[in-house]
Write an enzyme that holds these catalytic residues in place. Structure first.
Site, short mmCIF file in Angstrom:
data_model
loop_
_atom_site.label_atom_id
_atom_site.label_comp_id
_atom_site.label_asym_id
_atom_site.label_seq_id
_atom_site.Cartn_x
_atom_site.Cartn_y
_atom_site.Cartn_z
N SER A 113 2.12 -9.90 6.56
CA SER A 113 3.06 -8.79 6.46
C SER A 113 2.76 -7.63 7.40
CB SER A 113 3.10 -8.34 5.01
OG SER A 113 4.12 -7.43 4.83
N HIS A 114 2.46 -6.47 6.85
CA HIS A 114 2.28 -5.27 7.67
C HIS A 114 0.89 -5.21 8.32
CE1 HIS A 114 0.63 -4.35 3.75
NE2 HIS A 114 -0.11 -3.44 4.32
N ASP A 277 8.88 -4.42 9.28
CA ASP A 277 7.46 -4.77 9.42
C ASP A 277 7.27 -6.22 9.87
OD1 ASP A 277 8.11 -6.07 7.04
OD2 ASP A 277 6.12 -5.78 6.18
N ASP A 279 6.83 -9.14 8.48
CA ASP A 279 7.66 -10.21 7.90
C ASP A 279 9.05 -9.71 7.52
OD1 ASP A 279 6.56 -8.65 5.89
OD2 ASP A 279 6.47 -10.28 4.43
N ASP A 281 10.23 -7.47 5.54
CA ASP A 281 10.65 -7.08 4.19
C ASP A 281 10.56 -5.57 3.96
OD1 ASP A 281 7.89 -7.07 4.07
OD2 ASP A 281 7.74 -8.26 2.24
N ARG A 282 9.92 -4.86 4.90
CA ARG A 282 9.87 -3.40 4.78
C ARG A 282 10.87 -2.77 5.72
NH1 ARG A 282 3.79 -1.16 3.98
NH2 ARG A 282 3.08 -2.79 2.56
N LYS A 376 11.68 -7.95 -1.25
CA LYS A 376 12.22 -6.75 -0.62
C LYS A 376 12.79 -7.16 0.74
CE LYS A 376 7.63 -5.06 0.87
NZ LYS A 376 6.59 -5.70 0.07
N ARG A 496 -5.65 4.54 -1.94
CA ARG A 496 -4.36 5.18 -1.74
C ARG A 496 -4.22 6.30 -2.77
NH1 ARG A 496 -2.39 1.62 1.81
NH2 ARG A 496 -2.23 -0.60 1.32
#
Ligand code: VG1
Ligand code: CO
Length: 543
Positions: A113-114, A277, A279, A281-282, A376, A496
């Site tokens: 992903s990201h 992103d 993949d 999805d963002r 998403k 985070r």
């Protein structure tokens, strides 16, 4: 061609995190590493006879090799048919769409992903179940348990298959169909949004820049925005997926998509900016000289959902992850619909979407989506905004500011402390947990603590429980500080810290965010002794 049974031994650490199993490429390249995990997925799924599997990835380094391995293993494990994206390419939301459309048993997505890619970057694998959504914890737990006892895996010794041309072929008894990565997805988008209105918007001279960050969103954005919607060529940039994402970090936030942010800050900036992103999805939404926070984006889409044909009948409910701002809750209250608060990770939205309890979902981490798929969806969010802009005829900034006037503004920021020592991170969280009970009623920097806890969730549909999902300190005025450790990183730990403050007064809606949150930031540091515990006086990334 023959099916081989290969002896193996368990590899430690194959527990999926927030979204699949992510490790450095070098780890995935170790002998048996990928094979062990994939065999455990197949073992967990049970009888595969007659079943269809969807397979694709974000095109990062090791994607093509992994696709070939998984095809040979699927054939050896008795899968009837695999739908694989041409070139091994499928975005995460496209996998979800294809699983649902062709009623597949599930799908395997190759992506971290990201996270950055390339030979020294990250690789990842995740399994989506038959509803098209991330495997719930019960499934990932079962896969993980299996990885601790695996003794052999099955694989065909057939030569590599041609995945670069569409069409059907056979691997052992298994049918392999190479599909266009974009077509099914684009068709779904056409059903949801008013493409005519968006076409007119572009024809009228409206300008946009979509930064695909050299990742898998490129082919989708190019085919849909430039192709079907008629935006001029060059609207979508960095649109060819590269194995190393051009050396960048394919995480669409103002820090990593700095080039787009800089463009959007100019006087002659396009009307609209967006990014997706690794993949796809963002999504990040940007107006001229104006960034939209993902939490606000969710609230705004919910408040205006009816502009899009796919949501004209209204929405049943909204779901957001716990650290996401409560801007969407205010919209839900105004609409008289429920708003669900789930742990971080898209897998928690699946039951709510399946049960028809929620229609739109979102996370503060640039993730937005709906019941059209079970992941998403970055390009979907951008098309929703285009539909909204086409109908409203206002700028991004006007839309957001009007929203704040109506609902108030939730100032919001996330501070990430990346790559800190894993032990120090654990100590910080453990110490915080011990302090929680004593925080109630304590006054700090003009705030009074209403309650402090470690977020727990019971799924309202299937009763599944999740504990230790983030420490929250909630003030009497609803302001919040949330602490979590990331479950997607591959080096050390990432802390985070999420900060939120509500402001009803429109006169107070234009304070710089970090300034508006300064008192909470100071409390967050002092309560958790962040500087002391991590040795860092500042976050590595502020979004
Ligand atoms: C992060 C985000 C979370 C998101 C997850 C997967 O997880 O905070 O909201 O669902 O990434 O997104 P964590 O555990 O690192 O905070 V993606 O685009 O990597 O599939
Ligand atoms: Co992603």
């Amino acid at each position: 061609m023959a099916i081989q049974t290969i002896q193996t031994t368990p590899v430690a650490g194959q527990r999926p995190g927030t979204s699949g199993l992510r490790k450095k490429v070098g780890v995935f390249q170790q002998a048996h590493y990928l094979e062990n995990f994939v065999q455990c997925v197949f073992d967990t799924l049970g009888d595969l006879a007659g079943k269809t599997l969807v397979l694709g990835g974000d095109g990062r380094f090791h994607n093509r090799a992994a696709i070939q391995t998984i095809l040979k293993m699927a054939a050896a494990n008795g899968v009837a048919r695999v739908l694989v994206g041409r070139g091994g390419i499928l975005s995460t939301p496209a996998v979800s769409c294809v699983i649902r459309k062709y009623e597949a048993m599930g799908g395997i997505i190759l992506s971290a992903s990201h996270n950055p890619g390339g030979p020294d970057g990250d690789f990842g694998i995740k399994y989506d179940i038959g509803n098209g959504g991330p495997a719930p914890e019960a499934v990932t737990d079962a896969i993980y348990q299996r990885t601790t006892t695996i003794a052999s895996y099955r694989i065909s010794d057939a030569p590599d298959l041609d995945i670069d041309h569409g069409g059907r072929s056979y691997l052992e008894q298994m049918q392999v169909e190479v599909i266009d990565p974009v077509d099914d997805y684009a068709e779904l988008m056409e059903q949801l949004f008013d493409f005519d209105a968006i076409r007119k918007l572009f024809a009228s001279g409206f300008t946009m820049r979509f930064d695909a960050m050299h990742a898998v969103g490129g082919p989708y954005a190019k085919a849909i925005i430039e192709g079907r919607l008629g935006a001029p060529e060059g609207t979508v940039i960095n649109c060819v997926p590269r194995e190393d994402f051009g050396g960048g970090h394919p995480d669409p936030n103002p820090v990593n998509a700095a080039e787009l942010i800089e463009l959007m800050a100019r006087d002659d900036a396009p009307d609209f900016g967006a990014a997706s992103d690794g993949d796809a999805d963002r999504n990040m939404i940007v107006g001229r000289k104006f960034d939209v926070t993902p939490s606000d984006s969710l609230a705004i889409l919910a408040a205006n959902a009816q502009v899009a044909p796919g949501y004209r009948g209204g929405i049943a409910g909204i779901a957001r992850s716990m650290p996401t701002s409560s801007a969407a809750d205010r919209v839900a209250a105004a609409l008289g619909i429920p708003c669900y608060e789930t742990p971080t990770g898209w897998k928690y939205f699946g039951t709510l979407l399946d049960a028809g309890l929620a229609t739109l979902c979102g996370e503060e981490s640039y993730g937005t989506g709906s019941n059209h798929v079970r992941e998403k969806d970055g390009v979907w969010a951008v098309l929703f905004w285009l539909n909204l802009l086409a109908v409203k005829g206002q700028s991004v900034q006007q839309i957001v500011e009007e929203h704040w006037q109506r609902f108030g503004r939730n100032y919001y920021s996330r501070h990430d402390y990346e790559g800190i020592d894993a032990h120090a991170a654990k100590v910080l969280m453990d110490d915080l947990r011990v302090k929680l009970a004593a925080l109630k009623g304590v006054e700090m920097n003009h705030y009074t603590v209403d309650f402090a806890d470690d977020f727990e969730y019971t799924d309202p549909v299937d009763g599944a429980k999740a504990t230790q999902q983030g420490i929250r300190i909630v003030m009497t005025d609803g302001s919040r500080i949330v602490y979590r450790l990331s479950g997607t990183g591959t080096e050390g730990a990432t802390l985070r810290v999420y900060l939120e403050r509500y402001e009803a007064d429109p006169e107070q809606h234009h304070i710089p965010t970090q300034q508006a949150l300064a008192a909470l930031i100071a409390i967050a540091d002092s309560v958790a002794s962040i500087a002391y515990n991590t040795g860092r006086s500042n976050p590595t990334v502020i979004t």
